[in-house]
Design an enzyme around this catalytic site. Structure first.
Site, PDB file in Angstrom:
ATOM      1  N   GLU A   1       0.849  -1.210   0.000  1.00  0.00           N
ATOM      2  CA  GLU A   1       0.000   0.000   0.000  1.00  0.00           C
ATOM      3  C   GLU A   1       0.875   1.245   0.000  1.00  0.00           C
ATOM      4  OE1 GLU A   1      -2.556   1.796  -0.037  1.00  0.00           O
ATOM      5  OE2 GLU A   1      -4.267   0.457  -0.082  1.00  0.00           O
TER       6      GLU A   1
ATOM      7  N   ARG B   1      -7.347   0.462  13.368  1.00  0.00           N
ATOM      8  CA  ARG B   1      -6.017   0.871  12.906  1.00  0.00           C
ATOM      9  C   ARG B   1      -6.214   1.922  11.818  1.00  0.00           C
ATOM     10  NH1 ARG B   1      -5.163  -0.833   7.682  1.00  0.00           N
ATOM     11  NH2 ARG B   1      -5.782  -2.936   7.053  1.00  0.00           N
TER      12      ARG B   1
ATOM     13  N   ASN C   1      -5.685   3.414   8.083  1.00  0.00           N
ATOM     14  CA  ASN C   1      -5.520   2.863   6.736  1.00  0.00           C
ATOM     15  C   ASN C   1      -4.845   3.946   5.887  1.00  0.00           C
ATOM     16  OD1 ASN C   1      -5.726   0.564   5.126  1.00  0.00           O
ATOM     17  ND2 ASN C   1      -7.498   1.386   4.076  1.00  0.00           N
TER      18      ASN C   1
ATOM     19  N   GLU D   1      -9.526  -5.938   9.873  1.00  0.00           N
ATOM     20  CA  GLU D   1     -10.288  -6.918   9.092  1.00  0.00           C
ATOM     21  C   GLU D   1     -10.047  -8.335   9.611  1.00  0.00           C
ATOM     22  OE1 GLU D   1      -8.282  -5.586   5.519  1.00  0.00           O
ATOM     23  OE2 GLU D   1     -10.202  -5.112   4.613  1.00  0.00           O
TER      24      GLU D   1
ATOM     25  N   ASN E   1      -9.958   5.031   2.742  1.00  0.00           N
ATOM     26  CA  ASN E   1      -8.985   4.670   1.722  1.00  0.00           C
ATOM     27  C   ASN E   1      -8.488   5.872   0.934  1.00  0.00           C
ATOM     28  OD1 ASN E   1      -7.435   2.427   0.972  1.00  0.00           O
ATOM     29  ND2 ASN E   1      -9.263   1.138   1.083  1.00  0.00           N
TER      30      ASN E   1
ATOM     31  N   ASP F   1      -9.959   1.539  -3.961  1.00  0.00           N
ATOM     32  CA  ASP F   1      -8.960   1.520  -2.892  1.00  0.00           C
ATOM     33  C   ASP F   1      -8.132   2.806  -2.947  1.00  0.00           C
ATOM     34  OD1 ASP F   1      -6.953   0.721  -1.053  1.00  0.00           O
ATOM     35  OD2 ASP F   1      -7.374  -1.372  -1.433  1.00  0.00           O
TER      36      ASP F   1
HETATM   37  O1  LIG Z   1      -5.305  -1.737   1.284  1.00  0.00           O
HETATM   38  C1  LIG Z   1      -6.196  -1.270   2.013  1.00  0.00           C
HETATM   39  O2  LIG Z   1      -6.599  -0.161   1.923  1.00  0.00           O
HETATM   40  C2  LIG Z   1      -6.787  -2.139   3.090  1.00  0.00           C
HETATM   41  O3  LIG Z   1      -6.006  -2.045   4.234  1.00  0.00           O
HETATM   42  C3  LIG Z   1      -6.943  -3.546   2.603  1.00  0.00           C
HETATM   43  O4  LIG Z   1      -7.228  -4.408   3.593  1.00  0.00           O
HETATM   44  C4  LIG Z   1      -7.889  -3.665   1.399  1.00  0.00           C
HETATM   45  O5  LIG Z   1      -7.833  -2.568   0.614  1.00  0.00           O
HETATM   46  C5  LIG Z   1      -9.324  -3.969   1.696  1.00  0.00           C
HETATM   47  O6  LIG Z   1      -9.451  -5.217   2.227  1.00  0.00           O
HETATM   48  C6  LIG Z   1     -10.217  -3.912   0.500  1.00  0.00           C
HETATM   49  O7  LIG Z   1     -11.085  -2.907   0.620  1.00  0.00           O
HETATM   50 ZN   LIG Z   2      -5.966   1.143   0.542  1.00  0.00          ZN
END
Ligand SMILES: O=C(O)[C@H](O)[C@@H](O)[C@H](O)[C@H](O)CO
Ligand SMILES: [Zn+2]
Length: 299
Positions: free
Chosen positions: A18, A101, A103, A121, A154, A204
């Protein structure tokens, strides 16, 4: 017409790669592997990777004007000293939400570090809903909260004139926009600029290009989609040889290349055989459009 080329430049086997960020000064791509608690730096010239392990899932990394980086680690905004691999906590959020947490996160054009949270998750996209919030860390280290009730906070980015903030809460299957006040960091007037089609799956990470158009990585969609936020139309779809594409950024010479992260977690043994490069770093060239440099946190 440009001819698009897609190449896996690093077989990193990320559980969940990521937050790709280009660092011009070192010709490197920074990214994280969230569950592996790693911040990585791939030198595009030497092709070597350096990795720093932190003490909790690390969901985003950003440049810091003072040198080093900032990162979202667990529910903490941290400063990261690359040389001695140490972290210093700048602020903590969601203190009463033990299962949360951070993201995705990104620095705004004024140097504030924006990042949102989510419940941890149990499987990809399976989690207790509406537990997340969106925050930003100001240069003086105080934190402002924008809203709560977020499922999976996201992708985020700002328009070229800094008057719009784009944001994705993944499980809304929508790319949203807010009016943005760069002076105060305030957001208002939420609306949707694009609703994902079924086969595009889960929106995402995202980034903006020099034309003000958005690029959104689609988790489980194995693609990056190019959107015009003004018309709400999809301009292009770029498919990758992996399904769990998580985020994208521009980098390389003049920001003419796109880098895409993806995840390996969530694939069964058959999926892993079909997608041996899952969890790697992909470079896309020939898109015919450039990106803009990332902003650095000014605190
Ligand atoms: O990458 C991210 O942003 C999250 O932390 C991931 O876990 C996935 O994207 C998610 O599962 C799909 O929506
Ligand atoms: Zn993401």
């Amino acid at each position: 017409m440009s001819s698009i080329k897609i190449e896996c430049v690093l077989r990193e086997n990320c559980h969940c790669g990521e937050s790709p960020v280009w660092e011009e000064a070192s010709n490197s791509l920074l990214f994280v592997d969230i569950p592996a608690k790693k911040v990585c730096r791939w030198d595009s010239l030497s092709k070597q990777v350096q990795r720093v392990t932190v003490d909790a899932p690390v969901s985003s990394v950003a440049l810091r004007q003072l040198g080093g980086y900032v990162a979202t680690v667990g529910t903490k905004f941290c400063a990261l000293n690359w040389e001695d691999q140490s972290t210093v906590v700048l602020a903590t959020v969601d203190k009463e939400k033990k299962n949360n947490r951070f993201n995705d996160g990104k620095v705004d054009p004024a140097g504030r570090y924006f990042a949102g949270t989510m419940a941890e998750e149990t499987a990809p996209a399976v989690l207790e809903r509406r537990q997340g919030s969106l925050y930003s860390l100001f240069p003086d280290h105080h934190v402002e909260k924008y809203f709560d009730q977020v499922d999976i906070s996201n992708g985020l980015d700002w328009s070229l004139d800094h008057k719009i903030f784009y944001y994705i809460d993944s499980l809304s299957y929508s790319v949203d926009a807010f009016d943005y006040d760069l002076q105060t960091g305030k957001i208002s007037n939420r609306r949707s600029v694009y609703k994902l089609e079924k086969e595009e799956q889960i929106p995402d990470g995202m980034c903006i290009d020099v034309e003000g158009k958005l690029w959104v990585a689609c988790y489980n969609g194995g693609r990056v989609i190019h959107l015009d936020p003004e018309t709400g139309k999809r301009l292009q779809t770029v498919k990758l040889p992996v399904g769990k594409t998580t985020s994208c950024c521009f980098g390389g010479k003049d920001y003419s290349e796109m880098y895409v992260t993806c995840a390996r977690d969530g694939l069964d043994s058959k999926g892993l055989l079909q997608q041996p490069e899952a969890g790697g770093i992909f470079k896309i060239t020939g898109l015919g459009v450039k990106g803009i440099p990332p902003y650095a946190y000014t605190g």
